[in-house]
Design a protein around this motif. Structure first.
Motif, PDB file in Angstrom:
ATOM      1  N   TYR A   1      -9.793 -23.497   9.333  1.00  0.00           N
ATOM      2  CA  TYR A   1      -8.946 -23.340   8.192  1.00  0.00           C
ATOM      3  C   TYR A   1      -9.411 -23.424   6.818  1.00  0.00           C
ATOM      4  CZ  TYR A   1      -5.653 -24.961  11.845  1.00  0.00           C
ATOM      5  OH  TYR A   1      -4.888 -25.120  13.080  1.00  0.00           O
ATOM      6  N   GLU A   2      -8.633 -23.013   5.770  1.00  0.00           N
ATOM      7  CA  GLU A   2      -9.089 -23.331   4.244  1.00  0.00           C
ATOM      8  C   GLU A   2      -8.903 -24.889   4.183  1.00  0.00           C
ATOM      9  OE1 GLU A   2      -6.286 -22.276   1.171  1.00  0.00           O
ATOM     10  OE2 GLU A   2      -4.899 -21.567   2.491  1.00  0.00           O
ATOM     11  N   TYR A   3      -9.834 -25.215   3.236  1.00  0.00           N
ATOM     12  CA  TYR A   3      -9.893 -26.616   2.996  1.00  0.00           C
ATOM     13  C   TYR A   3      -8.977 -27.085   1.757  1.00  0.00           C
ATOM     14  CZ  TYR A   3     -11.940 -31.195   1.404  1.00  0.00           C
ATOM     15  OH  TYR A   3     -11.930 -32.373   0.994  1.00  0.00           O
ATOM     16  N   CYS A   4      -7.995 -28.148   1.804  1.00  0.00           N
ATOM     17  CA  CYS A   4      -7.067 -28.354   0.903  1.00  0.00           C
ATOM     18  C   CYS A   4      -7.685 -29.686   0.438  1.00  0.00           C
ATOM     19  CB  CYS A   4      -5.877 -28.498   1.310  1.00  0.00           C
ATOM     20  SG  CYS A   4      -5.162 -27.093   1.731  1.00  0.00           S
ATOM     21  N   SER A   5      -8.472 -29.750  -0.756  1.00  0.00           N
ATOM     22  CA  SER A   5      -8.994 -30.951  -1.136  1.00  0.00           C
ATOM     23  C   SER A   5      -8.260 -32.271  -1.464  1.00  0.00           C
ATOM     24  CB  SER A   5      -9.889 -30.607  -2.448  1.00  0.00           C
ATOM     25  OG  SER A   5      -8.975 -30.086  -3.550  1.00  0.00           O
ATOM     26  N   GLU A   6      -6.790 -32.143  -1.957  1.00  0.00           N
ATOM     27  CA  GLU A   6      -6.229 -33.195  -2.167  1.00  0.00           C
ATOM     28  C   GLU A   6      -5.644 -34.103  -1.121  1.00  0.00           C
ATOM     29  OE1 GLU A   6      -6.054 -34.639  -5.258  1.00  0.00           O
ATOM     30  OE2 GLU A   6      -7.522 -33.468  -5.596  1.00  0.00           O
ATOM     31  N   GLY A   7      -5.647 -33.469   0.286  1.00  0.00           N
ATOM     32  CA  GLY A   7      -4.919 -34.078   1.213  1.00  0.00           C
ATOM     33  C   GLY A   7      -3.744 -33.567   1.749  1.00  0.00           C
ATOM     34  N   ASN A   8      -2.907 -34.546   1.981  1.00  0.00           N
ATOM     35  CA  ASN A   8      -1.566 -34.140   2.424  1.00  0.00           C
ATOM     36  C   ASN A   8      -0.600 -34.842   1.251  1.00  0.00           C
ATOM     37  OD1 ASN A   8      -0.574 -36.821   3.347  1.00  0.00           O
ATOM     38  ND2 ASN A   8      -1.996 -36.328   5.027  1.00  0.00           N
ATOM     39  N   LEU A   9       1.051 -34.329   1.437  1.00  0.00           N
ATOM     40  CA  LEU A   9       1.670 -34.586   0.419  1.00  0.00           C
ATOM     41  C   LEU A   9       2.250 -36.203   0.502  1.00  0.00           C
ATOM     42  CD1 LEU A   9       3.936 -34.193  -1.888  1.00  0.00           C
ATOM     43  CD2 LEU A   9       5.751 -33.432  -0.002  1.00  0.00           C
TER      44      LEU A   9
ATOM     45  N   LEU B   1       5.711 -34.458   5.715  1.00  0.00           N
ATOM     46  CA  LEU B   1       5.057 -34.797   4.589  1.00  0.00           C
ATOM     47  C   LEU B   1       3.257 -34.472   5.070  1.00  0.00           C
ATOM     48  CD1 LEU B   1       6.620 -37.847   2.767  1.00  0.00           C
ATOM     49  CD2 LEU B   1       7.015 -35.352   2.412  1.00  0.00           C
ATOM     50  N   THR B   2       3.034 -35.007   6.075  1.00  0.00           N
ATOM     51  CA  THR B   2       1.605 -34.796   6.461  1.00  0.00           C
ATOM     52  C   THR B   2       1.376 -33.637   6.782  1.00  0.00           C
ATOM     53  OG1 THR B   2       2.249 -35.746   8.698  1.00  0.00           O
ATOM     54  CG2 THR B   2       1.428 -37.570   6.978  1.00  0.00           C
ATOM     55  N   ASN B   3       2.120 -32.591   6.926  1.00  0.00           N
ATOM     56  CA  ASN B   3       2.003 -31.173   7.205  1.00  0.00           C
ATOM     57  C   ASN B   3       1.826 -30.347   6.115  1.00  0.00           C
ATOM     58  OD1 ASN B   3       1.138 -31.687   9.950  1.00  0.00           O
ATOM     59  ND2 ASN B   3       2.997 -31.172  10.912  1.00  0.00           N
ATOM     60  N   ILE B   4       2.226 -30.969   4.888  1.00  0.00           N
ATOM     61  CA  ILE B   4       2.032 -30.354   3.790  1.00  0.00           C
ATOM     62  C   ILE B   4       0.839 -30.516   3.053  1.00  0.00           C
ATOM     63  CG2 ILE B   4       3.307 -29.687   1.493  1.00  0.00           C
ATOM     64  CD1 ILE B   4       6.069 -30.445   2.968  1.00  0.00           C
ATOM     65  N   LEU B   5      -0.091 -29.693   3.011  1.00  0.00           N
ATOM     66  CA  LEU B   5      -1.386 -29.956   2.177  1.00  0.00           C
ATOM     67  C   LEU B   5      -1.371 -29.530   0.988  1.00  0.00           C
ATOM     68  CD1 LEU B   5      -3.711 -28.730   5.335  1.00  0.00           C
ATOM     69  CD2 LEU B   5      -2.902 -31.098   4.863  1.00  0.00           C
ATOM     70  N   LEU B   6      -2.276 -30.214   0.291  1.00  0.00           N
ATOM     71  CA  LEU B   6      -2.118 -29.844  -1.345  1.00  0.00           C
ATOM     72  C   LEU B   6      -3.620 -29.206  -1.822  1.00  0.00           C
ATOM     73  CD1 LEU B   6      -0.401 -32.931  -2.680  1.00  0.00           C
ATOM     74  CD2 LEU B   6       0.796 -30.668  -2.158  1.00  0.00           C
TER      75      LEU B   6
ATOM     76  N   GLN C   1      -1.144 -27.357  -5.082  1.00  0.00           N
ATOM     77  CA  GLN C   1      -0.286 -26.442  -4.796  1.00  0.00           C
ATOM     78  C   GLN C   1       0.064 -26.528  -3.342  1.00  0.00           C
ATOM     79  OE1 GLN C   1      -2.202 -22.413  -4.476  1.00  0.00           O
ATOM     80  NE2 GLN C   1      -0.286 -21.399  -3.953  1.00  0.00           N
ATOM     81  N   PRO C   2       1.144 -26.651  -2.894  1.00  0.00           N
ATOM     82  CA  PRO C   2       1.440 -27.071  -1.726  1.00  0.00           C
ATOM     83  C   PRO C   2       1.136 -26.103  -0.537  1.00  0.00           C
ATOM     84  CG  PRO C   2       3.576 -26.588  -2.450  1.00  0.00           C
ATOM     85  CD  PRO C   2       2.554 -26.451  -3.574  1.00  0.00           C
ATOM     86  N   LYS C   3       0.799 -26.297   0.846  1.00  0.00           N
ATOM     87  CA  LYS C   3       0.398 -25.423   1.761  1.00  0.00           C
ATOM     88  C   LYS C   3       0.929 -25.935   3.182  1.00  0.00           C
ATOM     89  CE  LYS C   3      -3.380 -22.874  -0.217  1.00  0.00           C
ATOM     90  NZ  LYS C   3      -2.943 -21.370  -0.188  1.00  0.00           N
ATOM     91  N   LEU C   4       1.956 -25.076   3.727  1.00  0.00           N
ATOM     92  CA  LEU C   4       2.260 -25.679   4.970  1.00  0.00           C
ATOM     93  C   LEU C   4       1.210 -25.397   6.269  1.00  0.00           C
ATOM     94  CD1 LEU C   4       5.053 -26.877   6.341  1.00  0.00           C
ATOM     95  CD2 LEU C   4       5.889 -24.507   6.521  1.00  0.00           C
TER      96      LEU C   4
END
Length: 639
Positions: free
Chosen positions: A412-420, A465-470, A475-478
């Motif tokens: 996947y693409e990497y979301c550097s700020e972890g999850n919500l 919350l843990t399945n919403i990446l930032l 910016q949120p990504k489901l």
């Protein structure tokens, strides 16, 4: 001699039946005269009912008296006499034939002492009663000497059962230490007195009395073995056991009912041979039920193995399938290993495996999920098929997959700020109000895209919350489509296995397994309430979820003030927008799917709140800019 006695018994039996038939025909009106002759007795009938004279005057008898006399002759013929008469009174205790002597001779340890066959139970009982009477009326010796015992060893005529065939020959004086016991000796033992007392009191509860009696008999027998220091010797156990039973019967001999109850109870002491198991009917049913259940389980397991044996390996996605997933790059196992590197930086855990940080040769960071080997392939297939068909700024992007060497990976693409959850629930990190509104709006936008997909409604089933990446700019990504399910264009609901995270799952879906687009609406509502309140929803804790929704409903209807639900760490909250989002979230978590709004209504309200937030942010920036300009102007003006 034996054949002569058998022939004589048949003649007596015929005579009994003949007399009985005649008496029934003539209503017992005829009288009979027994006339003694030198060589025997003669029966003559006087048809006129008078006396018949012979060489010797006889006595006059009725039919019933004659039949009684004949039956007594029959009983005396029951035991085969030896040339020397048997000293035991076997007439008083006639042998009763048993069907147990027909067919297979099952072994038994009678009275837990005497090893023989079931066929010999009645024979031992008859001989024990006769020995008991002989001991009581004679000198008190329980067993006979060898000479007298041989005189009583002939077989019973109605069934070929004998002392020899039943292995009773050693029930004689001198064969063991217990064989010399007498009533006077055994009466001195307290255990015998206890057994005699307990075996003389068969009351209405036969089972309880018999259990007490048999236990006392065993104790008395074991006491005799201890007395003679003969523990562990089968021959002594046999003689001491028979001696104990016979001596108790001798004391009970005057009461026929007590004797019969006593010997009936002794069956409880019988120990059947290991090859012949005696079980209660209920136990047999239980064993059969367990056996049938075991066979059933084995058949099911075999059926499953057979069914899965003919299926392709679920861990390997076929090339034909991968070819249909357009836009995906197929990574090799070497590329995956090089991307993860030896450090294997762990990012988190998804619904089907662990997620690691990786770096592609171009330097781009990615997230690589390694699918657990014990996870069914439908999770991998769902996620690949689902994410390969969708592209949206607020959905995590799937770059490719790997199915090599028995392993499965998703890149996947990497979301550097972890999850919500990492930003919202930490005490030392406060997510600003503006970002919360943006996140809830963007999540609604992503959900609207899924529910209005061209192929049908895609139900995520695991929004939390843990399945919403930032991303870096929050910016949120489901993410995590491992449980996603697509409803066809003509389907409004499907019945499926219940999956998801407790606390976020639709209660209606949990109760009846009916999955609808409204199931995602419920989960979204829980996330929205968490963004407003900053509260946790602990997995597996339904009370925490109910407490959150109950509190929100109380605030929405005015039972509690709005400030009771606002995250105390927040500043700059627009109360109008807060209440608007709260009202929509409360509708989303309605118990019935019929009471929940559609995703279009939800997004419309979130969009309004976000536009208001943007306007507020713009106004504050303008006010801040104006204030700054005025401050600088004041600084340059001359005094």
């Amino acid at each position: 001699m034996k054949h002569f006695l058998l022939h004589l018994m048949h003649l007596v039996a015929d005579l009994v039946f003949a007399v009985s038939d005649y008496c029934q025909t003539h209503q017992n009106t005829s009288k009979w005269t027994i006339v003694d002759f030198a060589v025997g007795k003669e029966l003559r009938r006087n048809n006129g009912g008078g006396l018949v004279k012979g060489r010797d005057n006889g006595s006059v008898f009725t039919c019933s008296t004659i039949i009684s006399k004949i039956k007594s002759i029959w009983n005396t013929l029951e035991w085969k006499p030896s040339p020397t008469a048997c000293v035991l009174n076997l007439t008083s205790f006639p042998f009763e034939p048993t069907g147990r002597c027909i067919g297979t001779q099952n072994k038994v340890q009678i009275w837990d002492s005497f090893k023989t066959s079931l066929c010999c139970q009645n024979a031992l009982t008859v001989l024990s009663k006769a020995l008991a009477q002989h001991a009581r009326d004679g000198e008190g010796n329980i067993f006979l000497d060898d000479a007298h015992w041989k005189n009583c060893s002939g077989p019973f005529l109605r069934q070929s059962v004998s002392v020899q065939s039943c292995r009773l020959s050693d029930l004689v004086q001198g064969s063991s230490r217990c064989s010399g016991l007498s009533l006077s000796i055994i009466r001195q033992e307290q255990t015998y007195q206890d057994a005699l007392k307990k075996c003389s009191q068969f009351n209405s509860s036969f089972d309880d009395s018999c259990q007490t009696c048999t236990a006392a008999i065993t104790t008395a027998r074991d006491n005799l073995l201890d007395l003679f220091k003969a523990k562990g010797k089968d021959s002594e156990k046999k003689l001491c056991g028979v001696a104990t039973v016979t001596s108790i019967a001798a004391e009970l001999m005057d009461d026929h009912s007590s004797v019969e109850d006593f010997y009936s109870c002794l069956y409880a002491l019988d120990v059947l041979d290991p090859g012949y198991i005696r079980m209660k009917y209920s136990l047999v049913k239980a064993i059969l039920a367990i056996l049938i259940a075991t066979i059933g389980i084995m058949l099911v397991v075999m059926l499953i193995k057979y069914a899965t044996k003919n299926k392709p390996d679920p861990k390997h996605v076929q090339t034909k399938e991968i070819a249909t997933w357009s836009g995906l790059y197929r990574f090799s196992r070497a590329e995956i290993d090089n991307a993860i590197g030896p450090e294997r930086e762990f990012l988190g855990r998804g619904s089907a495996g662990h997620v690691y940080k990786g770096t592609l040769p171009s330097g781009q960071h990615v997230a690589i999920k390694q699918i657990n080997k014990n996870t069914t392939s439908d999770s991998f297939t769902r996620e690949v098929e689902g994410l390969s068909k969708v592209r949206h700024p607020n959905l995590v992007c799937l770059f490719g997959c790997c199915t090599e060497g028995g392993e499965q990976y998703l890149v996947y693409e990497y979301c550097s700020e972890g999850n919500l959850a990492q930003h919202l629930l930490k005490k030392d990190n406060v997510l600003p109000w503006q970002k919360r509104v943006q996140i809830v709006r963007d999540c609604a936008l992503a959900l609207r895209y899924l529910h209005h997909h061209i192929d049908g409604c895609i139900v995520h089933r695991d929004i939390k919350l843990t399945n919403i990446l930032l991303t870096g700019d929050l910016q949120p990504k489901l993410s995590d489509f491992g449980l996603a399910k697509m409803l066809g264009m003509e389907e409004s609901k499907v019945f499926t296995d219940v999956r998801g995270t407790i606390g976020y799952m639709d209660p209606e879906y949990m109760s009846n397994a009916k999955l609808t687009c409204a199931s995602d609406i419920y989960s979204f509502g829980i996330v929205a309430l968490q963004l407003l309140s900053g509260q946790k929803v602990i997995e597996l804790d339904l009370d925490a979820r109910d407490q959150l929704t109950r509190k929100a409903k109380d605030v929405s209807i005015g039972k509690r003030p709005l400030t009771d639900f606002i995250d105390s760490r927040l500043n700059g909250v627009n109360y109008v927008d807060f209440e608007s989002i709260l009202q929509v979230a409360v509708l989303c978590v309605a118990g019935s799917s019929n009471g929940r709004p559609t995703i279009d209504v939800v997004f419309e309200e979130m969009e309004k709140a976000w536009k208001n937030t943007i306007a507020d942010m713009k106004g504050r920036r303008e006010m801040s800019s104006s204030a700054t300009s005025q401050s600088r102007l004041a600084e340059v003006m001359p005094v």
